[in-house]
Design a protein around this motif. Structure first.
Motif, PDB file in Angstrom:
ATOM      1  N   UNK A 231       0.851  -1.180   0.000  1.00  0.00           N
ATOM      2  CA  UNK A 231       0.000   0.000   0.000  1.00  0.00           C
ATOM      3  C   UNK A 231       0.885   1.227   0.000  1.00  0.00           C
ATOM      4  N   UNK A 232       0.343   2.350   0.413  1.00  0.00           N
ATOM      5  CA  UNK A 232       1.214   3.516   0.599  1.00  0.00           C
ATOM      6  C   UNK A 232       2.379   3.108   1.478  1.00  0.00           C
ATOM      7  N   UNK A 233       2.092   2.397   2.573  1.00  0.00           N
ATOM      8  CA  UNK A 233       3.080   1.616   3.304  1.00  0.00           C
ATOM      9  C   UNK A 233       2.567   0.188   3.336  1.00  0.00           C
ATOM     10  N   UNK A 234       3.483  -0.778   3.456  1.00  0.00           N
ATOM     11  CA  UNK A 234       3.093  -2.168   3.238  1.00  0.00           C
ATOM     12  C   UNK A 234       2.227  -2.748   4.323  1.00  0.00           C
ATOM     13  N   UNK A 235       2.744  -2.733   5.560  1.00  0.00           N
ATOM     14  CA  UNK A 235       2.057  -3.308   6.712  1.00  0.00           C
ATOM     15  C   UNK A 235       1.988  -2.268   7.815  1.00  0.00           C
ATOM     16  N   UNK A 236       0.847  -2.197   8.471  1.00  0.00           N
ATOM     17  CA  UNK A 236       0.643  -1.280   9.588  1.00  0.00           C
ATOM     18  C   UNK A 236       0.282  -2.094  10.815  1.00  0.00           C
ATOM     19  N   UNK A 237       1.123  -2.029  11.846  1.00  0.00           N
ATOM     20  CA  UNK A 237       0.904  -2.750  13.097  1.00  0.00           C
ATOM     21  C   UNK A 237       0.775  -1.723  14.210  1.00  0.00           C
ATOM     22  N   UNK A 238      -0.401  -1.697  14.868  1.00  0.00           N
ATOM     23  CA  UNK A 238      -0.658  -0.582  15.786  1.00  0.00           C
ATOM     24  C   UNK A 238      -1.597  -0.989  16.919  1.00  0.00           C
ATOM     25  N   UNK A 239      -1.623  -0.142  17.922  1.00  0.00           N
ATOM     26  CA  UNK A 239      -2.538  -0.201  19.052  1.00  0.00           C
ATOM     27  C   UNK A 239      -2.583  -1.588  19.693  1.00  0.00           C
ATOM     28  N   UNK A 240      -1.411  -2.013  20.184  1.00  0.00           N
ATOM     29  CA  UNK A 240      -1.300  -3.232  20.985  1.00  0.00           C
ATOM     30  C   UNK A 240      -1.635  -4.504  20.209  1.00  0.00           C
ATOM     31  N   UNK A 257       4.501   4.283  -1.587  1.00  0.00           N
ATOM     32  CA  UNK A 257       4.917   5.650  -1.316  1.00  0.00           C
ATOM     33  C   UNK A 257       5.858   5.872  -0.158  1.00  0.00           C
ATOM     34  N   UNK A 258       5.807   4.993   0.888  1.00  0.00           N
ATOM     35  CA  UNK A 258       6.626   5.273   2.067  1.00  0.00           C
ATOM     36  C   UNK A 258       7.292   3.994   2.600  1.00  0.00           C
ATOM     37  N   UNK A 259       6.925   3.560   3.783  1.00  0.00           N
ATOM     38  CA  UNK A 259       7.665   2.537   4.523  1.00  0.00           C
ATOM     39  C   UNK A 259       7.196   1.113   4.197  1.00  0.00           C
ATOM     40  N   UNK A 260       8.115   0.176   4.435  1.00  0.00           N
ATOM     41  CA  UNK A 260       7.728  -1.221   4.336  1.00  0.00           C
ATOM     42  C   UNK A 260       6.783  -1.614   5.453  1.00  0.00           C
ATOM     43  N   UNK A 261       7.210  -1.333   6.700  1.00  0.00           N
ATOM     44  CA  UNK A 261       6.382  -1.622   7.875  1.00  0.00           C
ATOM     45  C   UNK A 261       6.325  -0.378   8.747  1.00  0.00           C
ATOM     46  N   UNK A 262       5.115  -0.033   9.167  1.00  0.00           N
ATOM     47  CA  UNK A 262       4.852   1.131  10.009  1.00  0.00           C
ATOM     48  C   UNK A 262       4.302   0.606  11.332  1.00  0.00           C
ATOM     49  N   UNK A 263       5.006   0.925  12.437  1.00  0.00           N
ATOM     50  CA  UNK A 263       4.595   0.444  13.754  1.00  0.00           C
ATOM     51  C   UNK A 263       4.365   1.615  14.693  1.00  0.00           C
ATOM     52  N   UNK A 264       3.264   1.545  15.449  1.00  0.00           N
ATOM     53  CA  UNK A 264       3.029   2.572  16.456  1.00  0.00           C
ATOM     54  C   UNK A 264       2.087   2.059  17.546  1.00  0.00           C
ATOM     55  N   UNK A 265       1.976   2.849  18.615  1.00  0.00           N
ATOM     56  CA  UNK A 265       1.062   2.573  19.722  1.00  0.00           C
ATOM     57  C   UNK A 265       1.153   1.131  20.210  1.00  0.00           C
ATOM     58  N   UNK A 266       2.388   0.708  20.508  1.00  0.00           N
ATOM     59  CA  UNK A 266       2.650  -0.592  21.111  1.00  0.00           C
ATOM     60  C   UNK A 266       2.318  -1.772  20.212  1.00  0.00           C
ATOM     61  N   UNK A 267       2.353  -1.556  18.911  1.00  0.00           N
ATOM     62  CA  UNK A 267       2.247  -2.677  17.997  1.00  0.00           C
ATOM     63  C   UNK A 267       3.479  -3.558  18.111  1.00  0.00           C
ATOM     64  N   UNK A 268       3.312  -4.872  18.084  1.00  0.00           N
ATOM     65  CA  UNK A 268       4.411  -5.826  18.248  1.00  0.00           C
ATOM     66  C   UNK A 268       4.413  -6.753  17.037  1.00  0.00           C
ATOM     67  N   UNK A 269       5.506  -6.706  16.257  1.00  0.00           N
ATOM     68  CA  UNK A 269       5.592  -7.490  15.018  1.00  0.00           C
ATOM     69  C   UNK A 269       6.884  -8.284  14.990  1.00  0.00           C
ATOM     70  N   UNK A 270       6.781  -9.541  14.534  1.00  0.00           N
ATOM     71  CA  UNK A 270       7.954 -10.400  14.364  1.00  0.00           C
ATOM     72  C   UNK A 270       7.988 -10.902  12.931  1.00  0.00           C
TER      73      UNK A 270
END
Length: 345
Positions: A231-240, A257-270
């Motif tokens: 997408x504009x960024x690939x994966x969005x992991x957010x809010x716990x 358009x931007x990032x591969x993976x966007x993480x915020x608000x305590x998103x946890x990705x492996x």
């Protein structure tokens, strides 16, 4: 002559018995050929316990004069049903106008497309427009992906579906062999939902405004099989949220358009073996903020915007880290600490 008549009578009796034996299965199907019949079929099926399948016989066009989104949403109770599109298409669905509700149902075998003005989703599951409902989300996290687990046993199953975009809200879901493509906003969203995403393509239009794939609001999601998220960024992991990729998965994560993976608000990705992440040209591969965590395990391929593989440690210009320490939930992992990147390659 009598023997001949008796033989014919016997054949007819056997045929009749065979017909009666298969009748209950056919009796369980509500056949629909028009939009109005499709809408009415849900009430018919819920009113009659023998009706467990809604089967679409041909392509239909959504009637936006009745269900145009906003305050005019078709919220169909689907618990216990199989909605089989029969390989056909429901087209011209307005923004968030189609919402399947309940659990223990199946959506399969067809296409659901938004109209030109639809800048959200062509099909929703249990969507109420709410974010961050912790207790409701945690109630849908299965202890195991096993029919013996009562939460998993009541999951929603979506397979062999093509849709402009889909949002699953606060449900337990298994989604496989699907494409969510051409959306103006996001491809596939797990909002407070937990479960398995397998063999799924979630790719927005180039001008899409958000992620190809989203894990959001306390859900726990496992990605399996061969997948592509962009997408504009690939994966969005957010809010716990907790987002994991199976060791044998093969997943391409990219960005228009931007990032591969966007993480915020305590998103946890492996991410690990079989996962490749690449941002748009000239952009950082990862964006971190507000207590988020990313673990990169051996076998993961991390690229820059030009397609060159990045070493461990990842150069600073390929990381965009917002130093603000923020949180969504003071009692959840990641609360009160800066974002964390662990690179085990």
């Amino acid at each position: 002559m009598k023997k001949t008549c008796l033989f014919i009578a016997a054949v007819l009796l056997v045929t009749l018995l065979a017909s009666c034996a298969t009748a209950p299965k056919e009796d369980g199907i509500v056949h629909v050929t028009t939009f109005d019949e499709f809408i009415a079929a849900f009430d018919e099926a819920q009113a009659n316990p023998q009706k467990n399948t809604i089967y679409l016989e041909n392509d239909i066009v959504w009637d936006f004069t009745k269900y145009a989104g906003g305050d005019y949403v078709f919220m169909a109770k689907a618990t216990g049903l199989t909605i089989d599109l029969g390989g056909h298409t429901i087209s011209e669905v307005p923004k968030n106008a189609f919402d399947l509700t309940g659990d223990s149902f199946v959506l399969q075998n067809g296409t659901i497309l938004g109209n030109d003005a639809n800048n959200r989703y062509s099909v929703n599951i249990n969507y109420e427009g709410t974010n961050g409902l912790k207790d409701q989300a945690l109630a849908h996290v299965p202890a195991a992906y096993d029919e013996a687990d009562p939460v998993w046993a009541k999951r929603v199953i979506v397979h062999d579906i093509v849709a402009t975009g889909m949002l699953c809200g606060y449900s337990t879901v298994e989604i496989y062999d699907c494409e969510f493509t051409g959306g103006q906003y996001r491809g596939l969203v797990m909002q407070g939902s937990s479960g398995i995403v397998r063999n799924v393509k979630a790719v927005t239009m180039e001008e899409g405004a958000s992620a190809g794939f989203v894990a959001h609001s306390y859900g726990t999601v496992l990605v399996q099989g061969e997948c592509e998220f962009k997408g504009k960024f690939g994966v969005y992991s957010a809010q716990c949220s907790t987002l994991n990729f199976a060791e044998d998965a093969v997943v391409q994560i990219g960005a228009w358009g931007t990032y591969g993976i966007y993480l915020e608000k305590q998103g946890f990705t492996t991410i690990g073996q079989g996962v490749t992440v690449q941002p748009a040209a000239g952009k950082a591969t990862f964006y971190f903020r507000t207590g988020s965590t990313l673990v990169i395990n051996k076998g993961a391929v991390v690229l820059d915007g030009a397609g060159a593989e990045l070493p461990n440690p990842i150069p600073a210009d390929n990381l965009n880290i917002n130093d603000t320490v923020g949180e969504s939930d003071a009692d959840w992992k990641g609360a009160g600490v800066a974002s964390v990147l662990t690179d085990n390659r």
